[in-house]
Motif scaffolding. Structure first.
Motif, short mmCIF file in Angstrom:
data_model
loop_
_atom_site.label_atom_id
_atom_site.label_comp_id
_atom_site.label_asym_id
_atom_site.label_seq_id
_atom_site.Cartn_x
_atom_site.Cartn_y
_atom_site.Cartn_z
N ASN A 519 -11.49 10.40 -8.48
CA ASN A 519 -10.09 10.49 -8.90
C ASN A 519 -9.27 9.48 -8.10
N LYS A 520 -8.94 8.34 -8.71
CA LYS A 520 -8.27 7.27 -7.97
C LYS A 520 -6.76 7.46 -7.84
N GLU A 521 -6.18 8.40 -8.58
CA GLU A 521 -4.72 8.55 -8.59
C GLU A 521 -4.12 8.79 -7.20
N PRO A 522 -4.63 9.78 -6.41
CA PRO A 522 -4.03 10.00 -5.09
C PRO A 522 -4.08 8.75 -4.22
N HIS A 523 -5.14 7.95 -4.41
CA HIS A 523 -5.34 6.73 -3.62
C HIS A 523 -4.29 5.69 -4.00
N LEU A 524 -4.12 5.47 -5.30
CA LEU A 524 -3.19 4.44 -5.78
C LEU A 524 -1.73 4.84 -5.60
N ASN A 525 -1.47 6.14 -5.55
CA ASN A 525 -0.08 6.61 -5.43
C ASN A 525 0.42 6.68 -3.99
N ALA A 526 -0.44 6.36 -3.04
CA ALA A 526 -0.04 6.44 -1.63
C ALA A 526 1.02 5.39 -1.32
N ALA A 527 2.00 5.78 -0.51
CA ALA A 527 3.06 4.85 -0.10
C ALA A 527 2.50 3.76 0.83
N ASN A 528 3.22 2.64 0.90
CA ASN A 528 2.87 1.54 1.81
C ASN A 528 1.43 1.07 1.62
N THR A 529 1.04 0.92 0.36
CA THR A 529 -0.32 0.49 0.06
C THR A 529 -0.31 -0.91 -0.55
N GLN A 530 -1.04 -1.82 0.09
CA GLN A 530 -1.20 -3.17 -0.45
C GLN A 530 -2.63 -3.36 -0.89
#
Length: 645
Positions: A519-530
């Protein structure tokens, strides 16, 4: 060809184990499916017979089987049989898959008799699970379809006789009382023991196709099942969970099944002592508990040789069963029995071990012309770049293009647009990508070239993060945590700055699968992510702040170890040893892919892959990765030989 190669692999691995015994140092997905199917009753019980084994052609080697790397095993395994063996087989299959096996192990819980029928009559299964020894008639059925069943003892079960928690009167039964309790000799509990209630006995027993039923009849009724089957208020089921439900529902119910099902339901059931002896590890081991019995799996030498995945699964089962069996609720087989099972495996695999060392035809780079185009994983990129440089240093005058665009984009270029000759990948190709390849006339061939430990890194300025559990890792890279202190209260109350590979990267796919269960959603929705497909961008980002964290292939950490710190995961640091023994949780295979027609039409592509496979282990540690297992590299070489025919 697969069979020949596997025989060769086993011979070489066993040779390495022999060296180890002499003092040398050897080099080191979907969950298991379960389906309950209806089965036809077997013939009347017969005297079990021991399957005769061929004279041993190999000596046991320190009671050790050749090491199996689940990451290198392909193909599916089909097993069926005993409901008693089922939870153990399910656990072993799950561990095999957890450690990297990507195929499917089907485990059907249909009873020992039906399992033997499927193995020996219809020939539909690779492995028969059984809670009783195979009968002579079943051996003959196997021979009739060209199979010679081989017995592998995997454990011991104490058959549990159980009553409801509401039953306050039955604590122990003699063998004579047991015979009455489960037969037409008694209708009420008081018929068996006058101190027990004058209430009808409600009986819940395994189906007649179950090895548990056979064993009980043999031990309690001296093989005469009629009194047992004629008892009033008797419900039969091949599903032990149905029996559990039945017994727990009434204080006047009684049943029996494998000890594991009692252990799993000990909060609802009481287990009876038999002849004053309760079933425990000690009473089973010293044979004082009257209803202990062996557990088996069976296969056939030809199946194991023709289907290397079956041999690998059985090897893995025998190697690690004693680490898992008590968790299931069973007891280990004796040391002698397990050694005999391992020897049976060695004997089965020794039948055709006539091959010698596998070598690819020598390539002279000076004679190779034409260009090679490759693209894909940024993780494989530095290894491919090094191998290409060596190929050119030794005389190849053409050009090898290596584009670092991520595994997914690499597969697209290879399978959709058909622009590349080689796809570099840090994950196995997906079925949808294989279909895309086929749509343009390509059949992708997998070549395992190494192993990467995914490195989770922080800046040298970060003095607080040294280790992370898998749960902490999931928080660090997801929308569950904004600050470091949200993950661990001992860490600073500072925003987490995240640097991660792009979504087209095999590194991203692997991390999501391992840490977030796909489930990639929690990963992609994290703040301050480049995100970036360029690992050097990620390195630069992480080294720039004490509150930054990122992940990428180990090679990029090794190249920047003066600027970054690598975290241990679950207390295990990524090293050659922890990657090789699978104790580091984030190790993964590295691949290159091509196609037989490409290799035949463009000899320079075949020559490049040949050279890559021949010399990769001389270069891979310099890049910062780890060698693939000997078996995996030999499989890649065999795939090259097959493609070049």
């Amino acid at each position: 060809m697969q069979r020949k190669f596997f025989m060769l692999t086993v011979l070489l691995v066993i040779a390495s184990v022999v060296l180890a015994a002499c003092g040398a140092t050897p080099t080191a997905a979907p969950t298991a499916a379960a389906a309950v199917e209806a089965a036809s009753p077997t013939a009347a019980a017969e005297q079990p017979t021991t399957v005769p084994t061929e004279p041993a052609v190999m000596e046991p080697v320190d009671d050790m089987l050749p090491a199996v790397d689940p990451l290198t095993v392909t193909g599916d395994v089909v097993s069926a049989g005993s409901s008693t063996v089922y939870p153990l087989a399910e656990r072993m299959a799950a561990r095999f898959q957890d450690e990297g096996y990507a195929g499917t192990i089907t485990i059907d819980s249909i009873g020992s008799g039906a399992g033997y029928e499927r193995f020996c009559v219809t020939g539909e299964s690779d492995v028969a699970n059984a809670s009783r020894a195979i009968k002579s008639s079943e051996v003959e059925s196997c021979k009739a379809i060209g199979r010679e069943p081989i017995e592998f003892r995997v454990g011991t079960d104490a058959l549990a006789v159980v009553v409801s928690k509401e039953n306050t009167f039955a604590k122990n039964a003699t063998m004579e009382e047991l015979a009455m309790l489960f037969s037409d000799q008694a209708e009420k509990w008081s018929d068996v023991n006058p101190e027990w209630p004058s209430e009808p006995i409600q009986r819940f027993i395994p189906g007649t196709d179950s090895g548990t039923f056979d064993y009980f009849v043999e031990e309690v009724f001296d093989k005469n099942k009629e009194p047992h089957l004629n008892a009033a208020n008797t419900q039969l089921s091949e599903d032990d969970n149905v029996l559990v439900k039945g017994v727990e529902g009434s204080p006047y119910a009684i049943g029996y099944f494998g000890y594991a099902y009692y252990a799993e339901n000990a909060d609802k059931l009481n287990v009876l002592s038999i002849e004053g002896v309760a079933p425990t590890a000690e009473t089973v081991d010293d044979n004082s508990y009257p209803l202990a019995r062996p557990l088996f799996i069976y296969s056939d030498a030809k199946i194991m040789q023709d289907k290397p995945q079956v041999a690998a699964y059985i090897n893995f089962f025998l190697t690690y069963v004693n680490e898992e069996i008590s968790e299931v609720g069973y007891f280990p087989a004796s040391e002698a029995a397990l050694k005999a099972a391992k020897q049976a495996w060695l004997d089965a695999m020794a039948a055709d071990l006539t091959a010698t060392a596998l070598k690819l035809p020598a390539v002279d780079p000076l004679t190779v012309t034409g260009d090679v185009v490759s693209a894909g994983s940024s993780t494989v990129y530095p290894l491919a770049e090094r191998m290409a440089a060596r190929f050119q240093d030794e005389g190849y005058a053409g050009t090898i293009t290596i584009d670092s665009i991520g595994s997914g984009a690499g597969y697209e270029r290879f399978c959709v647009t058909g622009e590349s000759d080689v796809a570099n990948a840090s994950r196995a190709i997906k079925s949808s990508e294989v279909e895309s390849c086929k749509a343009i006339g390509r059949e992708p061939i997998e070549f395992r070239v190494g192993t990467d430990a995914l490195a989770v890194v922080v800046s040298k300025e970060n003095t607080f993060a040294k280790n992370a559990t898998m749960e902490e890792l999931a928080m660090l890279f997801s929308d569950q945590a904004e600050k470091w202190s949200d993950v661990n209260p001992e860490w600073p109350s500072e925003p987490i700055q995240r640097f991660i590979p792009g979504t087209d990267s095999g590194t991203f796919d692997y991390f999501v699968e391992e840490v977030f269960d796909k489930n990639k959603e929690p990963h992609l929705n994290a703040a301050n992510t480049q995100l970036s497909e360029d690992d050097n961008v990620l390195v630069k980002g992480v080294e720039g702040s004490p509150y930054a964290i990122g992940y990428f292939g180990y090679a990029y950490y090794a190249e920047n170890a003066d600027k970054l710190n690598v975290l241990s995961i679950e207390g295990v640091a990524p090293t050659a040893e922890t990657v090789d023994d699978n104790s580091y949780p984030l190790a993964r295979p590295l691949f290159i892919y091509s196609d037989a027609k490409i290799m035949q039409d463009k000899p320079q592509v075949a020559a490049y892959i040949n050279f890559f496979l021949t010399y990769v282990n001389e270069e891979i540690s310099e890049v910062g990765y780890f060698p693939a297992s000997e078996a995996a590299l030999k499989a890649a070489k065999q795939a090259w030989l097959d493609a070049s025919k």
